[in-house]
Design a protein around this motif. Structure first.
Motif, mmCIF file in Angstrom:
data_model
loop_
_atom_site.group_PDB
_atom_site.id
_atom_site.type_symbol
_atom_site.label_atom_id
_atom_site.label_comp_id
_atom_site.label_asym_id
_atom_site.label_seq_id
_atom_site.Cartn_x
_atom_site.Cartn_y
_atom_site.Cartn_z
ATOM 1 N N ARG A 37 25.708 85.564 72.443
ATOM 2 C CA ARG A 37 24.656 86.567 72.673
ATOM 3 C C ARG A 37 23.290 85.943 72.960
ATOM 4 N N MET A 38 23.177 84.622 72.848
ATOM 5 C CA MET A 38 21.898 83.962 73.117
ATOM 6 C C MET A 38 21.682 83.860 74.627
ATOM 7 N N GLU A 39 20.467 84.130 75.085
ATOM 8 C CA GLU A 39 20.222 84.193 76.520
ATOM 9 C C GLU A 39 20.359 82.845 77.211
ATOM 10 N N GLU A 40 20.216 81.743 76.492
ATOM 11 C CA GLU A 40 20.336 80.428 77.121
ATOM 12 C C GLU A 40 21.781 79.977 77.299
ATOM 13 N N VAL A 41 22.702 80.583 76.567
ATOM 14 C CA VAL A 41 24.081 80.075 76.493
ATOM 15 C C VAL A 41 24.913 80.536 77.681
ATOM 16 N N ARG A 42 25.480 79.569 78.405
ATOM 17 C CA ARG A 42 26.391 79.835 79.522
ATOM 18 C C ARG A 42 27.850 79.730 79.101
ATOM 19 N N LEU A 43 28.127 78.880 78.142
ATOM 20 C CA LEU A 43 29.508 78.662 77.712
ATOM 21 C C LEU A 43 29.532 78.435 76.217
ATOM 22 N N ALA A 44 30.408 79.148 75.529
ATOM 23 C CA ALA A 44 30.680 78.909 74.119
ATOM 24 C C ALA A 44 32.184 79.034 73.943
ATOM 25 N N VAL A 45 32.835 77.944 73.568
ATOM 26 C CA VAL A 45 34.297 77.929 73.503
ATOM 27 C C VAL A 45 34.740 77.025 72.368
ATOM 28 N N SER A 46 35.699 77.490 71.584
ATOM 29 C CA SER A 46 36.262 76.617 70.564
ATOM 30 C C SER A 46 37.281 75.703 71.223
ATOM 31 N N VAL A 47 37.305 74.457 70.786
ATOM 32 C CA VAL A 47 38.138 73.439 71.427
ATOM 33 C C VAL A 47 38.834 72.601 70.362
ATOM 34 N N SER A 48 39.839 71.851 70.810
ATOM 35 C CA SER A 48 40.536 70.941 69.908
ATOM 36 C C SER A 48 39.637 69.759 69.561
ATOM 37 N N GLY A 49 39.935 69.135 68.429
ATOM 38 C CA GLY A 49 39.163 67.977 68.003
ATOM 39 C C GLY A 49 38.227 68.314 66.860
ATOM 40 N N SER A 50 37.618 67.289 66.306
ATOM 41 C CA SER A 50 36.725 67.498 65.161
ATOM 42 C C SER A 50 35.458 68.245 65.554
ATOM 43 N N ASP A 51 34.982 68.047 66.784
ATOM 44 C CA ASP A 51 33.877 68.862 67.309
ATOM 45 C C ASP A 51 34.505 70.121 67.889
ATOM 46 N N ASN A 52 34.551 71.177 67.084
ATOM 47 C CA ASN A 52 35.409 72.313 67.422
ATOM 48 C C ASN A 52 34.732 73.410 68.230
ATOM 49 N N LEU A 53 33.477 73.216 68.616
ATOM 50 C CA LEU A 53 32.773 74.243 69.383
ATOM 51 C C LEU A 53 31.954 73.576 70.478
ATOM 52 N N LEU A 54 32.275 73.908 71.709
ATOM 53 C CA LEU A 54 31.578 73.353 72.869
ATOM 54 C C LEU A 54 30.617 74.412 73.396
ATOM 55 N N VAL A 55 29.372 74.008 73.623
ATOM 56 C CA VAL A 55 28.331 74.953 74.040
ATOM 57 C C VAL A 55 27.561 74.367 75.219
ATOM 58 N N MET A 56 27.412 75.156 76.283
ATOM 59 C CA MET A 56 26.595 74.746 77.423
ATOM 60 C C MET A 56 25.454 75.739 77.587
ATOM 61 N N VAL A 57 24.246 75.208 77.819
ATOM 62 C CA VAL A 57 23.071 76.071 77.950
ATOM 63 C C VAL A 57 22.302 75.718 79.220
ATOM 64 N N TRP A 58 21.601 76.720 79.752
ATOM 65 C CA TRP A 58 20.666 76.531 80.865
ATOM 66 C C TRP A 58 19.260 76.708 80.312
ATOM 67 N N LEU A 59 18.405 75.703 80.531
ATOM 68 C CA LEU A 59 17.043 75.731 80.013
ATOM 69 C C LEU A 59 16.040 75.510 81.143
ATOM 70 N N ARG A 60 14.773 75.771 80.872
ATOM 71 C CA ARG A 60 13.728 75.693 81.897
ATOM 72 C C ARG A 60 13.089 74.312 81.997
ATOM 73 N N GLY A 61 13.691 73.322 81.397
ATOM 74 C CA GLY A 61 13.177 71.961 81.499
ATOM 75 C C GLY A 61 13.556 71.166 80.264
ATOM 76 N N LEU A 62 13.359 69.850 80.329
ATOM 77 C CA LEU A 62 13.647 69.011 79.176
ATOM 78 C C LEU A 62 12.794 69.401 77.974
ATOM 79 N N HIS A 63 11.595 69.915 78.250
ATOM 80 C CA HIS A 63 10.706 70.312 77.158
ATOM 81 C C HIS A 63 11.289 71.444 76.327
ATOM 82 N N ALA A 64 12.285 72.165 76.868
ATOM 83 C CA ALA A 64 12.859 73.310 76.155
ATOM 84 C C ALA A 64 13.993 72.912 75.218
ATOM 85 N N ILE A 65 14.409 71.646 75.260
ATOM 86 C CA ILE A 65 15.554 71.234 74.448
ATOM 87 C C ILE A 65 15.223 71.283 72.958
ATOM 88 N N ASP A 66 14.126 70.676 72.547
ATOM 89 C CA ASP A 66 13.797 70.644 71.121
ATOM 90 C C ASP A 66 13.605 72.045 70.538
#
Length: 346
Positions: A268-297
């Motif tokens: 439901r977050m406006e930045e999130v393009r992909l949220a999917v549970s996956v195999s492995g110890s890191d069990n949630l993969l998330v991809m986001v679109w942001l307006r620049g590197l300054h928006a990461i933090d």
């Protein structure tokens, strides 16, 4: 052959263009009269602006198989020195690799792939991708539950009244990927999917002609696919030219008891393009679109505040999306071609 597309400032997105993309994300096949009404313009203006966006590779509507029918994985590819470009191009040419991202992180490429079942997926990844000249290693994360994908993402450029005009109630139900394809779509449905993959707004007459069937048959079969949830439509755009210059991929982990709730909240977050549970110890993969590197933090601070049980274990910045859901993209994010999806040939 020289690129004849318009590269002047006027070729980029206006506010109305972004609202038009937003409208088509809400209703990808709505008639121009309805789109125009939601935007406060006439149907001719909406259609003309869309034609210009498509001609310049700035936006497009595509279609593809619903997630429920697919066995999907996200393959991290490490390349030998100076081999990244050739491997990236080779991956993008593979019809069963539906997206390819070049990255800055502890792997060089992320390939999103689909196959008929788990054994076919393993053979395809290890044989067809792992066998490419220049590939040093691969690591596969099997997609399990899809909470959100690019077809759910919205530009959020329309006025609220426009959204109310176009939007239909959407269920927030997660989709579980398939471990095996129960049956291949019949040839007629595959022909429709291929035609709509190139142009998701094809009218029934043009669709029938492209798929080799009558207009009536095309309409009947497509409406049945839509009703049964066998097809997904998506309106996409050249995001770097629309002010969304930074794509970040997060490998995260959350306790299993929190997984579904976290996945749905992320969706439901406006930045999130992909949220999917996956195999492995890191069990949630998330991809986001942001307006620049300054928006990461600030985004990561928001994650930490909203999801205290979520642990971010890796942050990977995408340098270039070479292919997205079958669309070939240039370095500015413009669409330059389309590779029809088909299962790997083993």
């Amino acid at each position: 052959m020289p690129d004849s597309r318009d590269t002047s400032p006027g070729a980029l997105f206006s506010e109305l263009d972004l609202a038009l993309v937003d409208a088509l994300q809400a209703a990808p096949r709505a008639p121009w009269s309805r789109i125009g009404q939601a935007l406060g313009v006439d149907a001719t203006t909406a259609a003309r602006r869309w034609e210009r966006l498509c001609a310049n590779g700035l936006a497009w509507v595509t279609a593809y198989d619903a997630a429920k029918s697919a066995t999907v994985a996200y393959v991290e590819v490490r390349c030998r020195p100076r081999a990244l470009e050739s491997v990236s191009i080779a991956l993008a040419d593979m019809p069963w690799v539906f997206s390819v991202d070049e990255t800055a992180g502890d792997f060089d490429l992320l390939a999103s792939v689909a196959a008929a079942d788990l054994p076919a997926l393993g053979r395809s990844v290890h044989g067809l991708i792992g066998g490419l000249d220049g590939v040093r290693s691969t690591r596969t994360r099997l997609g399990i539950t899809l909470y959100s994908e690019g077809g759910d993402w919205r530009m959020r450029a329309m006025e609220p009244a426009g959204h109310a005009e176009l939007s239909t109630p959407r269920t927030a139900r997660p989709t579980v990927y398939s471990a095996h394809m129960h049956h291949l779509p019949p040839p007629e449905d595959r022909a429709l999917l291929e035609a709509l993959g190139r142009d998701g707004r094809l009218g029934y007459s043009g669709l029938g002609a492209a798929a080799g069937m009558s207009e009536h048959t095309a309409r009947r079969r497509l409406l049945r696919m839509i009703r049964d949830g066998d097809i997904t439509f998506r309106c996409d755009l050249a995001h770097p030219l629309a002010g969304l210059s930074t794509v970040v991929l997060y490998r995260t982990a959350t306790p299993h008891t929190h997984l579904e709730g976290t996945g749905q909240a992320l969706a439901r977050m406006e930045e999130v393009r992909l949220a999917v549970s996956v195999s492995g110890s890191d069990n949630l993969l998330v991809m986001v679109w942001l307006r620049g590197l300054h928006a990461i933090d600030p985004f990561e601070a928001q994650l930490a505040e909203r999801f205290p049980s979520l642990r971010v274990n890796d942050r990977t910045v995408v340098l270039h999306s070479r292919k997205r859901m079958g669309r070939l993209l240039d370095t500015t994010g413009r669409a330059t071609g389309h590779v029809p999806f088909s299962l790997p040939q083993l």
